[in-house]
Design a protein around this motif. Structure first.
Motif, PDB file in Angstrom:
ATOM      1  N   TYR A   1      26.753   7.796   3.349  1.00 44.70           N
ATOM      2  CA  TYR A   1      27.680   6.717   3.009  1.00 44.70           C
ATOM      3  C   TYR A   1      27.133   6.010   1.773  1.00 44.70           C
ATOM      4  O   TYR A   1      25.983   5.560   1.767  1.00 44.70           O
ATOM      5  CB  TYR A   1      27.813   5.735   4.173  1.00 44.70           C
ATOM      6  N   GLU A   2      27.929   5.924   0.726  1.00 41.34           N
ATOM      7  CA  GLU A   2      27.467   5.311  -0.517  1.00 41.34           C
ATOM      8  C   GLU A   2      27.466   3.788  -0.384  1.00 41.34           C
ATOM      9  O   GLU A   2      28.509   3.170  -0.187  1.00 41.34           O
ATOM     10  CB  GLU A   2      28.353   5.740  -1.689  1.00 41.34           C
TER      11      GLU A   2
ATOM     12  N   ALA B   1      25.549  13.904  18.124  1.00 40.04           N
ATOM     13  CA  ALA B   1      24.623  14.354  17.083  1.00 40.04           C
ATOM     14  C   ALA B   1      25.240  15.397  16.161  1.00 40.04           C
ATOM     15  O   ALA B   1      24.768  15.583  15.032  1.00 40.04           O
ATOM     16  CB  ALA B   1      23.357  14.910  17.729  1.00 40.04           C
ATOM     17  N   ASN B   2      26.282  16.077  16.624  1.00 36.82           N
ATOM     18  CA  ASN B   2      26.895  17.136  15.814  1.00 36.82           C
ATOM     19  C   ASN B   2      28.070  16.641  14.970  1.00 36.82           C
ATOM     20  O   ASN B   2      28.815  17.443  14.396  1.00 36.82           O
ATOM     21  CB  ASN B   2      27.367  18.292  16.702  1.00 36.82           C
ATOM     22  N   VAL B   3      28.250  15.332  14.888  1.00 37.58           N
ATOM     23  CA  VAL B   3      29.337  14.745  14.100  1.00 37.58           C
ATOM     24  C   VAL B   3      28.746  14.019  12.896  1.00 37.58           C
ATOM     25  O   VAL B   3      27.845  13.192  13.045  1.00 37.58           O
ATOM     26  CB  VAL B   3      30.182  13.769  14.940  1.00 37.58           C
ATOM     27  N   GLY B   4      29.253  14.347  11.701  1.00 34.12           N
ATOM     28  CA  GLY B   4      28.743  13.727  10.492  1.00 34.12           C
ATOM     29  C   GLY B   4      29.843  13.245   9.576  1.00 34.12           C
ATOM     30  O   GLY B   4      31.040  13.427   9.850  1.00 34.12           O
ATOM     31  N   TYR B   5      29.451  12.651   8.451  1.00 30.54           N
ATOM     32  CA  TYR B   5      30.436  12.104   7.512  1.00 30.54           C
ATOM     33  C   TYR B   5      29.858  12.084   6.107  1.00 30.54           C
ATOM     34  O   TYR B   5      28.640  12.109   5.898  1.00 30.54           O
ATOM     35  CB  TYR B   5      30.863  10.696   7.930  1.00 30.54           C
ATOM     36  N   TYR B   6      30.789  12.064   5.148  1.00 33.99           N
ATOM     37  CA  TYR B   6      30.427  11.991   3.723  1.00 33.99           C
ATOM     38  C   TYR B   6      31.432  11.059   3.076  1.00 33.99           C
ATOM     39  O   TYR B   6      32.615  11.412   2.916  1.00 33.99           O
ATOM     40  CB  TYR B   6      30.489  13.378   3.086  1.00 33.99           C
ATOM     41  N   ILE B   7      30.984   9.845   2.712  1.00 30.46           N
ATOM     42  CA  ILE B   7      31.919   8.817   2.280  1.00 30.46           C
ATOM     43  C   ILE B   7      31.438   8.159   0.991  1.00 30.46           C
ATOM     44  O   ILE B   7      30.743   7.137   1.019  1.00 30.46           O
ATOM     45  CB  ILE B   7      32.133   7.777   3.399  1.00 30.46           C
ATOM     46  N   PRO B   8      31.781   8.747  -0.160  1.00 28.57           N
ATOM     47  CA  PRO B   8      31.475   8.100  -1.437  1.00 28.57           C
ATOM     48  C   PRO B   8      32.419   6.922  -1.678  1.00 28.57           C
ATOM     49  O   PRO B   8      33.357   6.703  -0.903  1.00 28.57           O
ATOM     50  CB  PRO B   8      31.691   9.209  -2.458  1.00 28.57           C
ATOM     51  N   ASN B   9      32.179   6.186  -2.748  1.00 27.29           N
ATOM     52  CA  ASN B   9      32.962   4.978  -2.984  1.00 27.29           C
ATOM     53  C   ASN B   9      34.353   5.265  -3.551  1.00 27.29           C
ATOM     54  O   ASN B   9      35.351   4.898  -2.945  1.00 27.29           O
ATOM     55  CB  ASN B   9      32.211   4.030  -3.918  1.00 27.29           C
ATOM     56  N   LYS B  10      34.439   5.923  -4.693  1.00 27.47           N
ATOM     57  CA  LYS B  10      35.755   6.125  -5.315  1.00 27.47           C
ATOM     58  C   LYS B  10      35.683   7.194  -6.405  1.00 27.47           C
ATOM     59  O   LYS B  10      34.608   7.567  -6.871  1.00 27.47           O
ATOM     60  CB  LYS B  10      36.259   4.819  -5.943  1.00 27.47           C
ATOM     61  N   ARG B  11      36.843   7.677  -6.808  1.00 19.41           N
ATOM     62  CA  ARG B  11      37.031   8.416  -8.059  1.00 19.41           C
ATOM     63  C   ARG B  11      38.479   8.221  -8.473  1.00 19.41           C
ATOM     64  O   ARG B  11      39.339   7.886  -7.642  1.00 19.41           O
ATOM     65  CB  ARG B  11      36.676   9.897  -7.936  1.00 19.41           C
TER      66      ARG B  11
ATOM     67  N   ASN C   1      42.590  -2.584   0.484  1.00 19.05           N
ATOM     68  CA  ASN C   1      41.197  -2.183   0.634  1.00 19.05           C
ATOM     69  C   ASN C   1      40.444  -3.065   1.616  1.00 19.05           C
ATOM     70  O   ASN C   1      39.510  -2.608   2.291  1.00 19.05           O
ATOM     71  CB  ASN C   1      40.492  -2.166  -0.721  1.00 19.05           C
ATOM     72  N   VAL C   2      40.830  -4.325   1.729  1.00 15.57           N
ATOM     73  CA  VAL C   2      40.186  -5.200   2.709  1.00 15.57           C
ATOM     74  C   VAL C   2      40.401  -4.653   4.119  1.00 15.57           C
ATOM     75  O   VAL C   2      39.464  -4.554   4.927  1.00 15.57           O
ATOM     76  CB  VAL C   2      40.721  -6.641   2.592  1.00 15.57           C
ATOM     77  N   LYS C   3      41.632  -4.284   4.432  1.00 14.32           N
ATOM     78  CA  LYS C   3      41.931  -3.751   5.760  1.00 14.32           C
ATOM     79  C   LYS C   3      41.270  -2.388   5.954  1.00 14.32           C
ATOM     80  O   LYS C   3      40.745  -2.071   7.037  1.00 14.32           O
ATOM     81  CB  LYS C   3      43.449  -3.657   5.968  1.00 14.32           C
ATOM     82  N   TRP C   4      41.306  -1.568   4.916  1.00 15.95           N
ATOM     83  CA  TRP C   4      40.730  -0.216   4.972  1.00 15.95           C
ATOM     84  C   TRP C   4      39.236  -0.286   5.287  1.00 15.95           C
ATOM     85  O   TRP C   4      38.751   0.399   6.202  1.00 15.95           O
ATOM     86  CB  TRP C   4      40.975   0.471   3.641  1.00 15.95           C
TER      87      TRP C   4
ATOM     88  N   PHE D   1      37.118   8.573   0.769  1.00 15.19           N
ATOM     89  CA  PHE D   1      36.615   7.543  -0.142  1.00 15.19           C
ATOM     90  C   PHE D   1      36.773   6.148   0.465  1.00 15.19           C
ATOM     91  O   PHE D   1      37.745   5.883   1.184  1.00 15.19           O
ATOM     92  CB  PHE D   1      37.358   7.581  -1.475  1.00 15.19           C
ATOM     93  N   GLN D   2      35.851   5.265   0.097  1.00  9.79           N
ATOM     94  CA  GLN D   2      35.935   3.883   0.561  1.00  9.79           C
ATOM     95  C   GLN D   2      37.065   3.116  -0.116  1.00  9.79           C
ATOM     96  O   GLN D   2      37.520   2.102   0.408  1.00  9.79           O
ATOM     97  CB  GLN D   2      34.605   3.169   0.294  1.00  9.79           C
ATOM     98  N   GLU D   3      37.506   3.590  -1.269  1.00  7.27           N
ATOM     99  CA  GLU D   3      38.576   2.890  -1.984  1.00  7.27           C
ATOM    100  C   GLU D   3      39.842   3.736  -2.085  1.00  7.27           C
ATOM    101  O   GLU D   3      40.562   3.697  -3.079  1.00  7.27           O
ATOM    102  CB  GLU D   3      38.075   2.448  -3.365  1.00  7.27           C
ATOM    103  N   ASP D   4      40.116   4.483  -1.045  1.00  4.54           N
ATOM    104  CA  ASP D   4      41.342   5.297  -0.969  1.00  4.54           C
ATOM    105  C   ASP D   4      42.561   4.370  -1.035  1.00  4.54           C
ATOM    106  O   ASP D   4      42.741   3.503  -0.177  1.00  4.54           O
ATOM    107  CB  ASP D   4      41.331   6.080   0.335  1.00  4.54           C
ATOM    108  N   THR D   5      43.401   4.569  -2.036  1.00  2.70           N
ATOM    109  CA  THR D   5      44.578   3.708  -2.194  1.00  2.70           C
ATOM    110  C   THR D   5      45.844   4.315  -1.591  1.00  2.70           C
ATOM    111  O   THR D   5      46.844   3.610  -1.432  1.00  2.70           O
ATOM    112  CB  THR D   5      44.845   3.404  -3.678  1.00  2.70           C
ATOM    113  N   ASN D   6      45.812   5.602  -1.245  1.00  3.34           N
ATOM    114  CA  ASN D   6      47.013   6.272  -0.736  1.00  3.34           C
ATOM    115  C   ASN D   6      47.120   6.228   0.785  1.00  3.34           C
ATOM    116  O   ASN D   6      48.131   5.800   1.341  1.00  3.34           O
ATOM    117  CB  ASN D   6      47.051   7.721  -1.218  1.00  3.34           C
TER     118      ASN D   6
END
Length: 420
Positions: free
Chosen positions: A396-397, A342-352, A325-328, A293-298
């Motif tokens: 990426y969201e 080309a064989n490397v991907g990602y899935y990065i939503p914002n938060k939950r 979060n600024v540094k993250w 997540f883009q807003e991972d707090t841990n």
């Protein structure tokens, strides 16, 4: 053979097959405890035997290996555990780990990857052989060094075994001898296990020699951080340079040293984050994926809080989270840019809300949608990695919805306050 004899023989064969099937079905839900002998070098941080758990099926050779998550440590207080960011399982791994609800695995329900029948989520690996690689060394499954810590209690120094890399290799060796060669192998892990699954991918690949293999590393990013970077350039540099020394990563028998020596194309020893793309480079036919997540707090707190006094001493929790979060977010951008194969991907939503937006694959895949990409949850990313159809997904969201629009997301939001 007359008709009567044929019928009797057929009945016996059917009966034997039925009994075998029933026995296999009974074992299908059973966790087998494996204790590695001391001769392997495997051990928990406190010196107790290292144990991991296997759930076998005779119906397939396909296998998923789950690297368990948890905190980490490089001082006496943190290695004693007791808080979210400290070492998990400081007392070692008991034999009943998978049947004790109070342990992190929660009977295997901590993630859909380790439950045959998960009440909240299905994933195709639930019918595979399952290996739960426990975590008790405080080194994100990467260490090979013994330290003596006495900073909080000098009168009672603590000998601590950072043997995560040794444990992981010993598990791979055991699997090679005791499980069939995998037709398909998935390495995954959450938090510290996300780091561990990435860092140990090459050793599992070469030891087990699966016909197909994929990585789904959840919320344990190895950011693009040169050793000589300044904290302003790469905020994780203080963490990376700390763990290099205390966990023995750069030592002659360290994981970084061994990996780069064996696979020079895996990256640069002076930038541990280079392995993010490096795995894809040295195994171009595999499918490599990272999610968080883009807003991972841990994980952001683990990465920065002990190294930046302004964050540790923030006036309010809200201010602390904002600075984290600024540094993250600063480090997410070059990390994604480094994923050039080309064989490397990602899935990065914002938060939950679940677990402070830490880990997309624990408890449920709900709450991980990227609506702008018409992706319902991270499970679609996992299927893309496993099915091998088309390009590896990169999502990426950029336009988080102000209100939830999917029922699975709404359910995850409702569930969040109920999860400790």
């Amino acid at each position: 053979m007359n008709m009567k004899s044929l019928m009797v023989a057929t009945a016996k064969a059917v009966g034997a097959t039925l009994l075998t099937s029933l026995a296999a079905h009974a074992a299908y839900f059973k966790w087998e405890m494996v204790e590695l002998p001391a001769s392997t070098g495997a051990t928990c941080g406190n010196g107790t035997p290292y144990r991991f758990f296997v759930n076998r099926t005779p119906l397939t050779s396909k296998t998923v290996v789950m690297f368990e998550g948890g905190g980490a440590c490089w001082d006496q207080a943190a290695c004693k555990g007791g808080s979210l960011l400290n070492a998990v399982n400081p007392d070692g791994i008991p034999t009943n780990y998978m049947s004790d609800w109070n342990r992190q695995a929660h009977l295997g329900l901590v993630t859909p990857f380790t439950a045959r029948l998960h009440p909240l989520q299905a994933v195709q690996t639930q019918s595979w052989n399952i290996v739960y690689l426990t975590y008790c060394t405080g080194d994100v499954h990467t260490g090979n060094k013994v330290n003596v810590y006495n900073n909080t209690d000098p009168a009672n120094p603590m000998t601590y075994y950072h043997r995560g890399a040794i444990n992981a290799q010993a598990v791979a060796n055991w699997m090679a001898k005791n499980l069939p060669q995998p037709d398909h192998l998935l390495l995954t892990g959450f938090s510290a296990g996300g780091v561990g699954s990435t860092a140990n991918y090459a050793s599992f690949r070469t030891t087990l020699k699966p016909k197909k293999m994929a990585l789904a590393a959840d919320s344990g990013p190895l950011f693009d951080v040169p050793r000589t970077a300044t904290p302003e350039q790469a905020p994780s540099v203080l963490l990376h340079n700390k763990i290099r020394e205390v966990w023995g990563l750069d030592g002659p028998d360290g994981l970084v040293t061994q990996l780069i020596t064996k696979y020079p194309g895996a990256g640069d020893a002076n930038n541990m984050g280079s392995i993010t793309a490096g795995v894809g480079k040295i195994f171009p036919n595999d499918r490599i994926g990272y999610t968080m997540f883009q807003e991972d707090t841990n994980f952001s707190a683990f990465s920065y809080q002990k190294f930046y006094p302004d964050i540790a001493n923030a006036a309010t929790n809200e201010e602390r989270l904002k600075m984290l979060n600024v540094k993250w977010r600063q480090e997410i951008t070059p990390w994604i840019a480094s994923m050039t194969p080309a064989n490397v991907g990602y899935y990065i939503p914002n938060k939950r809300d679940i677990n402070g937006s830490h880990c997309t694959t624990i408890v449920t895949f709900g709450g991980t949608s990227i609506v702008e990409k018409k992706l319902n949850h991270v499970g679609e990313f996992i299927d893309n990695l496993l099915d091998g159809k088309g390009p590896v997904m990169r999502a990426y969201e950029t336009k988080p919805t102000t209100q939830r629009v999917l029922l699975s997301d709404m359910f995850a939001d409702w569930l969040a306050p109920l999860i400790p």
